[in-house]
Write a protein that holds these residues in place. Structure first.
Motif, PDB file in Angstrom:
ATOM      1  N   UNK A  74      63.814  50.040  33.709  1.00 19.84           N
ATOM      2  CA  UNK A  74      64.293  49.784  32.350  1.00 19.84           C
ATOM      3  C   UNK A  74      63.692  48.499  31.790  1.00 19.84           C
ATOM      4  N   UNK A  75      63.656  47.459  32.620  1.00 20.11           N
ATOM      5  CA  UNK A  75      63.138  46.169  32.157  1.00 20.11           C
ATOM      6  C   UNK A  75      61.676  46.285  31.744  1.00 20.11           C
ATOM      7  N   UNK A  76      60.878  46.991  32.532  1.00 19.77           N
ATOM      8  CA  UNK A  76      59.456  47.159  32.188  1.00 19.77           C
ATOM      9  C   UNK A  76      59.290  47.958  30.901  1.00 19.77           C
ATOM     10  N   UNK A  77      60.052  49.028  30.778  1.00 12.84           N
ATOM     11  CA  UNK A  77      59.950  49.866  29.581  1.00 12.84           C
ATOM     12  C   UNK A  77      60.359  49.088  28.339  1.00 12.84           C
ATOM     13  N   UNK A  78      61.477  48.350  28.424  1.00 14.38           N
ATOM     14  CA  UNK A  78      61.953  47.565  27.286  1.00 14.38           C
ATOM     15  C   UNK A  78      60.973  46.454  26.940  1.00 14.38           C
ATOM     16  N   UNK A  79      60.366  45.858  27.975  1.00  5.80           N
ATOM     17  CA  UNK A  79      59.379  44.803  27.754  1.00  5.80           C
ATOM     18  C   UNK A  79      58.178  45.345  26.987  1.00  5.80           C
ATOM     19  N   UNK A  80      57.690  46.509  27.418  1.00 12.37           N
ATOM     20  CA  UNK A  80      56.541  47.127  26.754  1.00 12.37           C
ATOM     21  C   UNK A  80      56.873  47.468  25.300  1.00 12.37           C
ATOM     22  N   UNK A  81      58.038  48.052  25.067  1.00  8.56           N
ATOM     23  CA  UNK A  81      58.435  48.422  23.701  1.00  8.56           C
ATOM     24  C   UNK A  81      58.566  47.186  22.815  1.00  8.56           C
ATOM     25  N   UNK A  82      59.208  46.145  23.335  1.00  7.03           N
ATOM     26  CA  UNK A  82      59.420  44.934  22.553  1.00  7.03           C
ATOM     27  C   UNK A  82      58.098  44.235  22.251  1.00  7.03           C
ATOM     28  N   UNK A  83      57.203  44.189  23.240  1.00  9.32           N
ATOM     29  CA  UNK A  83      55.899  43.553  23.048  1.00  9.32           C
ATOM     30  C   UNK A  83      55.093  44.275  21.971  1.00  9.32           C
ATOM     31  N   UNK A 104      56.367  46.140  19.551  1.00  8.22           N
ATOM     32  CA  UNK A 104      57.052  45.992  18.275  1.00  8.22           C
ATOM     33  C   UNK A 104      56.765  44.635  17.637  1.00  8.22           C
ATOM     34  N   UNK A 105      56.723  43.582  18.479  1.00  9.70           N
ATOM     35  CA  UNK A 105      56.500  42.229  17.956  1.00  9.70           C
ATOM     36  C   UNK A 105      55.032  41.820  18.003  1.00  9.70           C
ATOM     37  N   UNK A 106      54.190  42.724  18.543  1.00 16.26           N
ATOM     38  CA  UNK A 106      52.742  42.488  18.605  1.00 16.26           C
ATOM     39  C   UNK A 106      52.419  41.173  19.323  1.00 16.26           C
ATOM     40  N   UNK A 146      69.125  42.998  25.156  1.00 18.39           N
ATOM     41  CA  UNK A 146      69.224  41.682  24.535  1.00 18.39           C
ATOM     42  C   UNK A 146      68.433  40.636  25.319  1.00 18.39           C
ATOM     43  N   UNK A 147      68.551  40.664  26.647  1.00 18.01           N
ATOM     44  CA  UNK A 147      67.848  39.697  27.501  1.00 18.01           C
ATOM     45  C   UNK A 147      66.334  39.860  27.371  1.00 18.01           C
ATOM     46  N   UNK A 148      65.856  41.105  27.420  1.00 14.77           N
ATOM     47  CA  UNK A 148      64.415  41.342  27.315  1.00 14.77           C
ATOM     48  C   UNK A 148      63.891  40.894  25.948  1.00 14.77           C
ATOM     49  N   UNK A 149      64.640  41.191  24.889  1.00  8.76           N
ATOM     50  CA  UNK A 149      64.227  40.773  23.542  1.00  8.76           C
ATOM     51  C   UNK A 149      64.089  39.251  23.459  1.00  8.76           C
ATOM     52  N   UNK A 150      65.050  38.532  24.047  1.00  5.55           N
ATOM     53  CA  UNK A 150      64.984  37.073  24.037  1.00  5.55           C
ATOM     54  C   UNK A 150      63.772  36.568  24.804  1.00  5.55           C
ATOM     55  N   UNK A 151      63.497  37.186  25.944  1.00  3.89           N
ATOM     56  CA  UNK A 151      62.349  36.778  26.757  1.00  3.89           C
ATOM     57  C   UNK A 151      61.030  36.988  26.010  1.00  3.89           C
ATOM     58  N   UNK A 152      60.905  38.126  25.350  1.00  2.43           N
ATOM     59  CA  UNK A 152      59.682  38.416  24.595  1.00  2.43           C
ATOM     60  C   UNK A 152      59.524  37.425  23.436  1.00  2.43           C
ATOM     61  N   UNK A 153      60.633  37.088  22.789  1.00  4.20           N
ATOM     62  CA  UNK A 153      60.568  36.170  21.649  1.00  4.20           C
ATOM     63  C   UNK A 153      60.162  34.757  22.069  1.00  4.20           C
ATOM     64  N   UNK A 154      60.532  34.358  23.295  1.00  4.06           N
ATOM     65  CA  UNK A 154      60.324  32.971  23.712  1.00  4.06           C
ATOM     66  C   UNK A 154      59.127  32.736  24.616  1.00  4.06           C
ATOM     67  N   UNK A 155      58.635  33.775  25.278  1.00  7.47           N
ATOM     68  CA  UNK A 155      57.546  33.561  26.242  1.00  7.47           C
ATOM     69  C   UNK A 155      56.244  33.195  25.545  1.00  7.47           C
ATOM     70  N   UNK A 156      55.486  32.342  26.204  1.00  7.72           N
ATOM     71  CA  UNK A 156      54.181  31.930  25.691  1.00  7.72           C
ATOM     72  C   UNK A 156      53.055  32.382  26.616  1.00  7.72           C
TER      73      UNK A 156
END
Length: 453
Positions: free
Chosen positions: A320-329, A331-333, A361-371
């Protein structure tokens, strides 16, 4: 998956030992598999991209792309594909790491053929249960408990029976309801969902049953209602346990007579819908307390499907975490492709009181903050900490407000239930039910007042 694929499952075999590759190919073809054998991870990835593979059996230690790295790459391409790893140098630590990451199985060499046969059989049955006819493609799982729920859901999908889905908030009840609809004979008709706890009673009635023009102030035009919007299809009643008693009566009558009467209308309208309902509450307890009708319960609960918590299906967390990470990435490009190993281990070990909704929610936050392309441990720790104080659902917020309102009302009236009911615009019976729901005692407020005086 076609019938032919089920009869001759396609296995991808990956090992840099050519002699073992030939031996296993002969054995597995003798078991009825179609086997594609390759000697390295990059060749295996090409086959996953181009061929219809049902299961992957790979060596763990290989030059270049090793077994775990190959698994990570495969999960980026196909979340549903079971991967089994083999090693001649297996340790408990290797097996724990592999299963925490979501690898389906782990075997030590020399491979016991009966053990391999049983693991392949289990991998194929799980894969087929999760993806029959693509109906459940949005539900990512390898959990035996979750796959059992999916198997039950698929078997009852084409039967015209009402289904009650129970489970904690955030476990994916609407997702399962939608999957049942897609697997049913009503799949080409609408799937309509409503949260019964999100609207006041008068608005909920109008939304469900519709209303005539002029039925009430503001009804400047007629509204067909969700029953008619879902005609021929499925109506999903989420949080059915929050439906007021007066509407429960009207819903029961509609289900029994297969007719509805819009608010403000004298005419009945025929309906053709399948009802799927869901709740996080214990409806047996609600019936005992008189807040849910027993006859409606048995009408809705012809088949009950219980969704497990995310903690109970921890093997699904990496998938789930990998799938959500891919989708969020996407979506946010942003360029982020995976979690670090220690970050993933923290995700697997977390408690997840908010279930899949909290993971999103956790994955979305990680994608928003990671550099960086790899999400580090400290971002997961930060996101988990903040998600524990996450924004409540509408039902949770309403319950919290209701409890606070009753507390102030009883305090203001010195625990006089009759007076409190009058101020709230309710009768005494309703007031007592609300107080029981929130575990409030009128005597507590009277005692407090006398002590203060």
């Amino acid at each position: 998956m076609t019938q032919q694929q089920q009869l001759t499952p396609h296995l991808l075999l990956v090992d840099d030992d050519t002699s073992l590759l030939r031996l296993l190919t002969i054995r597995l073809e003798g078991e009825g598999f179609t086997v594609t054998a390759v000697e390295d991870g990059q060749s295996a990835l090409k086959k996953v991209r181009s061929d219809s593979i049902d299961v992957v059996l790979s060596d763990l230690r290989m030059p270049g792309l090793d077994g775990l790295s190959l698994f990570e790459e495969i999960m980026g391409l196909r979340q549903d594909l079971p991967v089994i790893l083999m090693t001649a140098h297996g340790t408990i630590a290797d097996a724990v790491e592999a299963t925490q990451r979501g690898v389906f199985g782990f075997l030590t060499k020399p491979v016991d053929h009966d053990e391999l046969r049983n693991m392949l059989k289990k991998a194929l049955s799980h894969s087929q249960a999760a993806q029959p006819g693509d109906w459940a493609k949005n539900i990512i799982t390898r959990s035996p408990e979750m796959l059992n729920v999916l198997d039950q859901a698929y078997r009852i999908a084409k039967r015209e029976v009402s289904v009650l889905i129970s489970g904690a908030s955030g476990t994916g009840k609407e997702l399962l309801a939608n999957a049942i609809h897609k697997a049913s004979d009503r799949h080409d008709k609408p799937f309509v969902a409503i949260n019964c706890g999100a609207l006041p009673e008068n608005l909920l009635e109008s939304e469900l049953f519709g209303h005539a023009k002029g039925a009430f102030t503001g009804a400047v035009q007629a509204n067909a209602g969700l029953f008619r919007e879902a005609d021929g299809g499925t109506l999903f009643l989420d949080e059915i346990g929050d439906m007021p008693m007066t509407l429960q009566v009207k819903l029961l009558r509609a289900l029994q007579e297969r007719q509805i009467r819009p608010v403000g209308s004298s005419k009945h309208v025929d309906i053709d819908v399948r009802i799927i309902s869901a709740t996080h509450k214990d409806l047996q307890k609600e019936m005992e307390e008189g807040t849910f009708r027993e006859d409606l319960y048995y009408r809705l609960n012809v088949v009950n499907l219980k969704l497990p918590s995310l903690k109970a299906r921890s093997e699904d967390i990496p998938l789930l975490a990998r799938s959500l990470l891919q989708q969020s990435a996407e979506r946010h490009q942003v360029d982020v492709s995976q979690f670090s190993d220690d970050a993933m281990q923290m995700l697997v070990k977390a408690d997840w009181p908010g279930n899949v909704r909290q993971l999103v929610n956790v994955v979305e936050q990680c994608v928003a903050l990671t550099q960086t392309p790899v999400v580090p441990l400290h971002l997961v720790e930060q996101a988990l900490s903040s998600s524990r104080q996450s924004w409540p659902t509408l039902t949770e917020a309403r319950d919290a407000f209701e409890q606070q309102y009753l507390h102030k009302l009883l305090k203001m009236t010195d625990g006089n239930v009759t007076r409190a009911a009058e101020l709230a615009g309710r009768n005494r019976t309703d007031m007592h039910k609300l107080m029981k729901k929130h575990e409030l005692e009128a005597s507590d407020y009277r005692d407090r007042q006398s002590e203060e005086s």
